[in-house]
Design an enzyme around this catalytic site. Structure first.
Site, PDB file in Angstrom:
ATOM      1  N   LYS A 212      -5.731   4.203   3.082  1.00 22.97           N
ATOM      2  CA  LYS A 212      -6.913   3.952   2.104  1.00 22.97           C
ATOM      3  C   LYS A 212      -7.918   2.949   2.740  1.00 22.97           C
ATOM      4  CE  LYS A 212      -5.936   2.964  -2.000  1.00 22.97           C
ATOM      5  NZ  LYS A 212      -5.363   1.974  -3.171  1.00 22.97           N
ATOM      6  N   GLU A 218       0.581   0.453  11.329  1.00 20.60           N
ATOM      7  CA  GLU A 218       1.420   1.566  11.788  1.00 20.60           C
ATOM      8  C   GLU A 218       0.611   2.938  12.006  1.00 20.60           C
ATOM      9  OE1 GLU A 218       3.768  -1.570   9.374  1.00 20.60           O
ATOM     10  OE2 GLU A 218       1.840  -0.542   9.289  1.00 20.60           O
ATOM     11  N   GLY A 272       0.396   2.932  -3.631  1.00 17.50           N
ATOM     12  CA  GLY A 272       0.853   4.102  -2.398  1.00 17.50           C
ATOM     13  C   GLY A 272       1.920   4.880  -3.034  1.00 17.50           C
ATOM     14  N   ARG A 273       3.062   4.032  -3.751  1.00 20.82           N
ATOM     15  CA  ARG A 273       4.208   4.748  -4.097  1.00 20.82           C
ATOM     16  C   ARG A 273       3.894   5.756  -5.526  1.00 20.82           C
ATOM     17  NH1 ARG A 273       4.142  -0.567  -4.551  1.00 20.82           N
ATOM     18  NH2 ARG A 273       4.537  -1.500  -6.666  1.00 20.82           N
ATOM     19  N   GLU A 358      10.216  -1.278  -4.604  1.00 19.17           N
ATOM     20  CA  GLU A 358       9.174  -1.689  -4.113  1.00 19.17           C
ATOM     21  C   GLU A 358       8.207  -2.052  -5.506  1.00 19.17           C
ATOM     22  OE1 GLU A 358       6.669  -0.960  -0.701  1.00 19.17           O
ATOM     23  OE2 GLU A 358       5.146  -0.165  -2.005  1.00 19.17           O
ATOM     24  N   HIS A 389      31.729  13.964   1.172  1.00 19.97           N
ATOM     25  CA  HIS A 389      32.655  13.893   2.123  1.00 19.97           C
ATOM     26  C   HIS A 389      32.104  12.479   3.172  1.00 19.97           C
ATOM     27  CE1 HIS A 389      34.909  17.492   2.133  1.00 19.97           C
ATOM     28  NE2 HIS A 389      33.722  18.026   1.113  1.00 19.97           N
ATOM     29  N   LYS A 517       4.267  -7.943   8.019  1.00 14.87           N
ATOM     30  CA  LYS A 517       3.479  -7.512   8.535  1.00 14.87           C
ATOM     31  C   LYS A 517       2.615  -8.519   9.431  1.00 14.87           C
ATOM     32  CE  LYS A 517       2.244  -3.317   5.713  1.00 14.87           C
ATOM     33  NZ  LYS A 517       0.969  -2.886   4.971  1.00 14.87           N
TER      34      LYS A 517
END
Length: 554
Positions: A212, A218, A272-273, A358, A389, A517
């Site tokens: 944004k 990153e 964001g999520r 979050e 399994h 961060k």
């Protein structure tokens, strides 16, 4: 920041105290007995909405429990907070923002004005641009700098700008264009982008840079690496044919080499999520086409409409939230395992980790007081039957109880014989086994039928006994289609919201993400030799020195 009116602490409410008293009795129940006592339990404890069915009968609760839980939801103001969210109120109090991911999937003409912004007009203007762009890429009329059509799309983002589109593209791969390969880069670890770049050709690759602000550390490191890789063969002027941005920072994207008309914006009221419905979903629209992307939005909108209108007692997101709240608060269940019995939903548990943890991984209320109960459980999981399994042993016989959400489609999108019956048989059998368990007498009967002697039987009984009484929900859809996936995601979004209201936490900020961060910026400078590592504890200083020494050695 304007402080909200104080909300009573959760444990002080009459509804919570009634639930505590009720939980003392419920703790003695076994679900075997609940099913035996009520043959109609399944029909009374499932609900349908937006093409999904939720079976919540395999939980340690009854009608009284559900009545008390819905009373708590009303006492905590779930309905009022829900209406405020849809109306565009600034319920994200720490950032003074509205929360309007629901507006991203509302049909054209849904009037909504927030601070003078015509939300409907703005959303559909961006959707129109996504439609035009995705159509040109998919039909081959958008060409790379050497005149070749796009064959590979690389989405560069992190968090919601990666988890959402990556999960959705995988989930809907049956609807995808086979001539367009989708790749995702998120990790700052160079092995991630190095692997992707080794598979693609700069002449036929389109990069989506999803940030944004266009300064996310990153994402921009990976984007600049991709840019440098491209410029080994292309020219700066060619960047505009191969890079587009999901961003609002026009100055930064132009400096990068992206044309302003290839910037797809979204808004500060989109977390964001919660952003896969926005231009962050550009990769999804490219993969499956805009028509199917519209169906994906429509499925989520159908769940929105149900959430807004259905009474709490029959409201699927509310019921899923209340059952989870009951398991967390009163049965002391500290984690939730998500088991999709569909390989194409393999990234869905990871997507839900961010959505839930979050959002509700908070220890203070909206008013800043310490929360007086546990909040969000740890969310984790894996696809069935692989999960059976791997870690189901712990869920069946471990010392702690972990509720499970089983997710399955009644029909596959493949035509291979035998596979889907085996898949559903495993899914339904596991939910039954977690509920019923297997007691000592049943174990003894099985071992006697095998001709085993009494002494050996008694030695084995403790190891082969399953306590059962382990809660689970089962969510079914007819088939994993774009609208079904949209409804499923929206279901969990609203579940998360409801639980946040119950705990009185802000589900729409994420300050905990920011601390690491900030510290990483300082340590990166120290690793690069721009500063001496003197401001840390001895462990961190020691680790930095080891890394610097290793770097100097190669």
């Amino acid at each position: 920041m304007r402080q909200p009116a104080p909300t009573p602490m959760l444990t002080a409410t009459a509804s919570f105290q009634a639930l505590q008293a009720h939980a003392a009795d419920a703790g003695r129940w076994h679900m075997r007995e609940l099913f035996a006592d009520n043959p109609q339990r399944f029909s009374q404890m499932n609900t349908e909405a937006a093409g999904l069915l939720l079976d919540y009968s395999k939980n340690r609760l009854d009608a009284t429990t559900l009545g008390l839980l819905t009373e708590l939801a009303r006492e905590r103001g779930v309905e009022g907070q829900r209406d405020a969210m849809f109306a565009g109120a600034k319920i994200n109090l720490t950032e003074q923002r509205a929360v309007l991911h629901t507006a991203l999937r509302a049909p054209r003409g849904s009037a909504l004005d927030v601070d003078g912004q015509d939300v409907d007009a703005d959303v559909h203007a961006v959707l129109d641009r996504i439609k035009d762009f995705s159509t040109r890429v998919r039909n081959g009329s958008w060409l790379g700098y050497t005149g070749k059509p796009i064959c590979d799309v690389v989405n560069i983002g992190i968090g919601g700008s990666d988890l959402g589109p990556k999960m959705a593209c995988l989930a809907l791969r049956s609807y995808a264009n086979p001539n367009l390969a989708m790749h995702f880069v998120s990790n700052v670890d160079g092995h991630d982008i190095e692997d992707v770049l080794s598979k693609v050709d700069p002449e036929t690759t389109l990069f989506i840079v999803a940030s944004k602000t266009f300064v996310t550390a990153e994402t921009m490191l990976n984007a600049n690496t991709a840019r440098a890789w491209f410029l080994l063969e292309g020219e700066t002027a060619d960047l505009a044919r191969h890079f587009v941005a999901v961003s609002t920072n026009q100055e930064a994207i132009e400096a990068f080499g992206i044309a302003p008309e290839n910037m797809f914006p979204f808004w500060d009221w989109v977390g964001g999520r919660y952003s896969v419905w926005s231009s962050v979903g550009l990769a999804v629209a490219l993969a499956i086409g805009f028509e199917y992307f519209s169906d994906f939005l429509a499925g989520a909108h159908a769940m929105d409409q149900h959430f807004r209108s259905a009474p709490l007692e029959r409201n699927m997101p509310v019921l899923l939230a209340l059952v989870g709240f009951w398991n967390r608060q009163f049965l002391d269940c500290g984690s939730l395992s998500v088991a999709p019995y569909h390989q194409d939903l393999s990234r869905f548990p990871a997507y839900l980790q961010q959505l839930d943890m979050e959002s509700n991984g908070k220890r203070v209320t909206k008013g800043g007081a310490a929360v007086d109960t546990p909040t969000c459980p740890v969310v984790w999981g894996e696809c069935g039957t692989n999960a059976q399994h791997a870690y189901f042993q712990l869920l069946h016989q471990g010392s702690e109880v972990t509720p499970i959400d089983f997710i399955a489609a009644l029909r596959p999108t493949h035509d291979l014989p035998g596979h889907h019956d085996a898949l559903l048989a495993n899914c339904f059998a596991q939910s039954e086994a977690f509920m019923a368990g297997k007691n000592g007498e049943e174990v003894r009967a099985d071992l006697r039928a095998q001709g085993m002697g009494a002494e050996q039987i008694e030695a084995l009984v403790p190891h082969k006994t399953f306590p059962g009484n382990r809660p689970s929900n089962t969510i079914l859809m007819d088939q994993l289609t774009p609208p079904a996936l949209g409804a499923l995601i929206a279901l969990y979004e609203h579940k998360t919201f409801v639980q946040g209201v119950l705990w009185d936490v802000n589900s729409f900020d994420q300050w905990g993400v920011e601390l690491g961060k900030a510290l990483a910026k300082n340590i990166q400078a120290e690793l690069q030799g721009e500063a001496q590592p003197q401001r840390h504890d001895s462990s961190t200083n020691g680790l930095i020195e080891l890394a610097r020494a290793a770097k100097a050695a190669y």
